[in-house]
Design a protein around this motif. Structure first.
Motif, PDB file in Angstrom:
ATOM      1  N   GLU A  91       5.396 130.883  -2.112  1.00  0.00           N
ATOM      2  CA  GLU A  91       6.113 131.871  -2.925  1.00  0.00           C
ATOM      3  C   GLU A  91       6.149 133.243  -2.261  1.00  0.00           C
ATOM      4  O   GLU A  91       6.603 134.216  -2.870  1.00  0.00           O
ATOM      5  N   GLY A  92       5.654 133.324  -1.019  1.00  0.00           N
ATOM      6  CA  GLY A  92       5.644 134.594  -0.302  1.00  0.00           C
ATOM      7  C   GLY A  92       4.522 135.518  -0.721  1.00  0.00           C
ATOM      8  O   GLY A  92       4.576 136.725  -0.457  1.00  0.00           O
ATOM      9  N   LEU A  93       3.459 134.987  -1.345  1.00  0.00           N
ATOM     10  CA  LEU A  93       2.360 135.804  -1.847  1.00  0.00           C
ATOM     11  C   LEU A  93       1.162 135.730  -0.903  1.00  0.00           C
ATOM     12  O   LEU A  93       0.807 134.650  -0.421  1.00  0.00           O
ATOM     13  N   ASP A  94       0.539 136.884  -0.634  1.00  0.00           N
ATOM     14  CA  ASP A  94      -0.693 136.896   0.154  1.00  0.00           C
ATOM     15  C   ASP A  94      -1.905 137.195  -0.721  1.00  0.00           C
ATOM     16  O   ASP A  94      -3.030 137.273  -0.239  1.00  0.00           O
ATOM     17  N   MET A  95      -1.667 137.346  -2.023  1.00  0.00           N
ATOM     18  CA  MET A  95      -2.719 137.621  -2.990  1.00  0.00           C
ATOM     19  C   MET A  95      -2.233 137.118  -4.337  1.00  0.00           C
ATOM     20  O   MET A  95      -1.047 137.203  -4.648  1.00  0.00           O
ATOM     21  N   GLN A 139      -6.571 135.516 -10.249  1.00  0.00           N
ATOM     22  CA  GLN A 139      -6.537 136.675  -9.352  1.00  0.00           C
ATOM     23  C   GLN A 139      -7.874 136.885  -8.642  1.00  0.00           C
ATOM     24  O   GLN A 139      -7.953 137.616  -7.659  1.00  0.00           O
ATOM     25  N   MET A 140      -8.951 136.229  -9.120  1.00  0.00           N
ATOM     26  CA  MET A 140     -10.247 136.368  -8.467  1.00  0.00           C
ATOM     27  C   MET A 140     -10.320 135.571  -7.167  1.00  0.00           C
ATOM     28  O   MET A 140     -11.218 135.792  -6.348  1.00  0.00           O
ATOM     29  N   PHE A 141      -9.416 134.607  -6.990  1.00  0.00           N
ATOM     30  CA  PHE A 141      -9.438 133.771  -5.794  1.00  0.00           C
ATOM     31  C   PHE A 141      -8.841 134.490  -4.588  1.00  0.00           C
ATOM     32  O   PHE A 141      -7.966 135.347  -4.713  1.00  0.00           O
ATOM     33  N   TRP A 142      -9.291 134.070  -3.398  1.00  0.00           N
ATOM     34  CA  TRP A 142      -8.681 134.488  -2.145  1.00  0.00           C
ATOM     35  C   TRP A 142      -7.658 133.438  -1.712  1.00  0.00           C
ATOM     36  O   TRP A 142      -7.853 132.238  -1.944  1.00  0.00           O
ATOM     37  N   LEU A 143      -6.603 133.890  -1.063  1.00  0.00           N
ATOM     38  CA  LEU A 143      -5.610 132.975  -0.505  1.00  0.00           C
ATOM     39  C   LEU A 143      -5.818 132.752   0.985  1.00  0.00           C
ATOM     40  O   LEU A 143      -4.949 132.220   1.671  1.00  0.00           O
ATOM     41  N   GLU A 144      -6.977 133.179   1.497  1.00  0.00           N
ATOM     42  CA  GLU A 144      -7.393 132.857   2.857  1.00  0.00           C
ATOM     43  C   GLU A 144      -8.322 131.644   2.781  1.00  0.00           C
ATOM     44  O   GLU A 144      -9.190 131.582   1.904  1.00  0.00           O
ATOM     45  N   LYS A 146     -11.334 124.386  -9.110  1.00  0.00           N
ATOM     46  CA  LYS A 146     -12.428 125.290  -8.775  1.00  0.00           C
ATOM     47  C   LYS A 146     -12.490 126.449  -9.764  1.00  0.00           C
ATOM     48  O   LYS A 146     -11.465 126.937 -10.235  1.00  0.00           O
ATOM     49  N   ARG A 147     -13.700 126.893 -10.066  1.00  0.00           N
ATOM     50  CA  ARG A 147     -13.866 128.067 -10.919  1.00  0.00           C
ATOM     51  C   ARG A 147     -13.720 129.348 -10.100  1.00  0.00           C
ATOM     52  O   ARG A 147     -14.305 129.443  -9.004  1.00  0.00           O
ATOM     53  N   PRO A 148     -12.970 130.317 -10.603  1.00  0.00           N
ATOM     54  CA  PRO A 148     -12.935 131.620  -9.921  1.00  0.00           C
ATOM     55  C   PRO A 148     -14.281 132.317 -10.071  1.00  0.00           C
ATOM     56  O   PRO A 148     -14.991 132.117 -11.061  1.00  0.00           O
ATOM     57  N   ARG A 149     -14.628 133.114  -9.082  1.00  0.00           N
ATOM     58  CA  ARG A 149     -15.867 133.885  -9.169  1.00  0.00           C
ATOM     59  C   ARG A 149     -15.622 135.102 -10.065  1.00  0.00           C
ATOM     60  O   ARG A 149     -14.999 136.071  -9.679  1.00  0.00           O
TER      61      ARG A 149
END
Length: 596
Positions: free
Chosen positions: A94-98, A446-451, A462-465
């Motif tokens: 979707e072109g998102l880095d975050m 939003q707590m997740f990283w996309l790296e 997975k649970r977000p931190r």
């Protein structure tokens, strides 16, 4: 010492929460013969009504509790997981880095409702209809709207009208934001809860009825409505329209669950927190570092105390960034992080001057992971996002970034049962309201990283931190104290100060809450846009000019906050003789403790 309020004490029961109505509702359940679990559930649902801008039934809640019947201390995890379709590739496509801080695309499986149901089923005594009656009553008949809720709705009024119209009829009665103090109703939410109770039925055991309500939520009409609505592309914080990834199947596959707390010993107390899917172990690490640094011999009212605590928090939070994640998915070296030797090595890094470096510890075998994590850190170019409280982002477009907050409740009953919970998420200013249900989804993805290959990297299931982090502490092995606060990354910071004042200073609860507070903004925020402000600390001005000047000389980049503006702490305690105590912060003039 003079305090702003009397400390509540008694033998029958005590409640402290972030809203006076909720405290009274929970106390009412105790008065009717319910236990702390019944009271907490009634309070939890009422929080969704009277603080709708801070929590909702499709949000999440970590719960720590002591069940006096079996002597156990447990965590009930009400944190939902990433949908099956929520992959890094899907967001990158979707072109998102975050992950955006708002909108449908940021939703994970709703967790709060099922967690409250399990707590009631397994540990409560009252029927579902009875504990939900106060929340339904306030939703139907109205409650005086908080000034903060009025402001939050007004901030996104244009977005509700133009981009998220499904909620406009509820949140903008008469087409305009409701003023502070106005009688506010949410009959759509009341109808949802009434239908859940109806589908639970009146036959079979109490547990069976509660389980039927759970199924109506996760596999019935609630899941069906969420599934249908999530397919709609709607605007989010990226400035683009995206559909959600959450499905009814995701909801059907998930349920809340029990697990053991993570804990550490400090000065004769044992402090219990959630595992590393939350930030709770940060407080435990900070206690261990401070113990090694000699905090017990420091004046709790002086600048040395503030300096030591800030420096220990910087080190503990750096480890959060390097190591913490859902332990069902990643190897978190928690035993090493909480070991005395590691704490001593971390404490040795603290010197007379404030550090402006983000310094995670290096544990053997994790060197590459730490390096990758540090490469993701973004230093803020503006303080607009960093100074805020920082729960799931209250925003609609990038130009309207506003931090949010959450809620908290503590309950102890006459039998010694204890509950502490920090519900959050599912706000109308973070996510569009689901038609026909009267509530919004959460934005915890939003707590997740996309790296890839980070502890907090996005993965299905997975649970977000999260930053939601209630505390339960034992004194000499005896369950004694529960506490918590809203405040995102600041939650464990403010609770740490409270615990140090109570444990080392032997302060009364209200006295400990009324003293000035401070916190660090040194490490990356857990929330969009996830930036760090190295060396920056926020401190209430009533610490006094001399202490502020001393800390500035030590290199702390201070931001003076008005007196009585930091934290929304509440706390309850059971003494060895069975006397119960409770206190609530006067900040924001909203939290209240009650009891007898």
């Amino acid at each position: 010492m003079f305090t702003t309020r009397p400390e509540i004490s008694g033998t029958f029961g005590v409640v402290a929460s972030t809203h006076w109505i909720v405290s009274q509702v929970a106390m009412g359940m105790l008065e009717r013969g319910g236990n702390a679990f019944d009271a907490a559930v009634a309070g939890g649902f009422t929080l969704c009504v009277v603080e709708p801008h801070l929590c909702g039934p499709a949000g999440e809640v970590p719960i720590l509790f002591h069940d006096a019947a079996n002597g156990s201390v447990q965590v009930l995890c009400g944190q939902g997981v990433a949908p099956a379709a929520a992959t890094i590739a899907a967001f990158r496509g979707e072109g998102l880095d975050m992950v955006p801080g708002s909108g449908l695309i940021a939703a994970v499986v709703p967790g709060a409702f099922d967690a409250w149901m399990m707590l009631l089923r397994d540990h409560g005594t009252m029927d579902l209809a009875e504990v939900m009656a106060p929340a339904i009553g306030y939703a139907l008949n109205g409650h005086p709207l908080l000034a903060g809720a009025s402001r939050a709705i007004a901030d996104v009024a244009d977005a509700l009208l133009t981009e998220w119209p499904s909620g406009a009829g509820i949140w903008l009665p008469g087409g305009a934001p409701p003023p502070p103090g106005a009688l506010f109703r949410n009959p759509v939410l009341a109808a949802t809860w009434q239908r859940l109770i109806a589908e639970a039925g009146t036959t079979g055991t109490r547990a069976a009825r509660i389980d039927r309500a759970r199924r109506a939520w996760s596999q019935g009409f609630v899941a069906e409505a969420i599934d249908a609505f999530a397919r709609t592309p709607l605007m989010d914080a990226s400035g683009e329209r995206h559909p959600g990834l959450l499905t009814g199947e995701d909801m059907a596959r998930w349920s809340a669950g029990y697990e053991a707390p993570v804990k550490t010993d400090f000065a004769g107390w044992t402090v219990c927190k959630t595992d590393s899917w939350g930030q709770g172990p940060v407080l435990l690490q900070a206690l261990a570092i401070l113990d090694a640094a000699g905090i017990a011999s420091v004046d709790l009212g002086g600048p040395d105390f503030v300096h030591l605590v800030l420096e220990a928090l910087k080190l503990a939070f750096a480890d959060r960034e390097a190591y913490y994640g859902d332990p069902a998915f990643v190897d978190v070296p928690m035993a090493a992080l909480l070991s005395p030797g590691y704490a001593a090595a971390r404490a040795a890094l603290i010197d007379a001057q404030a550090s402006h470096a983000i310094r995670p510890g290096i544990i053997a075998g994790f060197e590459d992971q730490v390096r990758r994590g540090m490469a993701q850190i973004r230093v803020a170019t503006s303080e607009a996002a960093g100074i805020g409280i920082g729960e799931p982002t209250m925003m609609h477009l990038k130009s309207t970034l506003k931090p949010g907050d959450t809620v908290h409740i503590d309950v102890i009953d006459r039998w010694g049962n204890m509950v502490t919970a920090t519900p959050s998420g599912g706000w109308p200013q973070s996510s569009p309201t689901v038609p026909g249900l009267g509530f919004a989804l959460n934005t915890r993805a939003q707590m997740f990283w996309l790296e890839p290959d980070l502890p907090g990297s996005l993965a299905p299931g997975k649970r977000p931190r999260t930053t939601l982090t209630p505390t339960l502490a034992l004194n000499g092995g005896r369950p004694a104290l529960v506490c918590g606060t809203p405040g995102g990354d600041q939650q464990d910071q403010w609770q740490l100060v409270l615990l140090l004042r109570r444990i080392l200073g032997d302060m009364k609860l209200q006295q400990a809450l009324d003293m000035p507070l401070f916190h660090s903004l040194h490490v990356p925020s857990s929330f969009y846009p996830r930036e760090a402000l190295p060396g920056v600390a926020v401190i209430e001005e009533n610490y006094g000019a001399d202490i502020l000047a001393d800390l500035t000389r030590r290199g702390h980049d201070l931001r003076e906050a008005p007196a009585w503006s930091a934290g929304r702490l509440t706390v309850a305690e059971r003494s060895a003789d069975g006397v119960l105590h409770a206190a609530a912060t006067p900040r924001l003039m909203q939290a209240y403790a009650v009891g007898r």
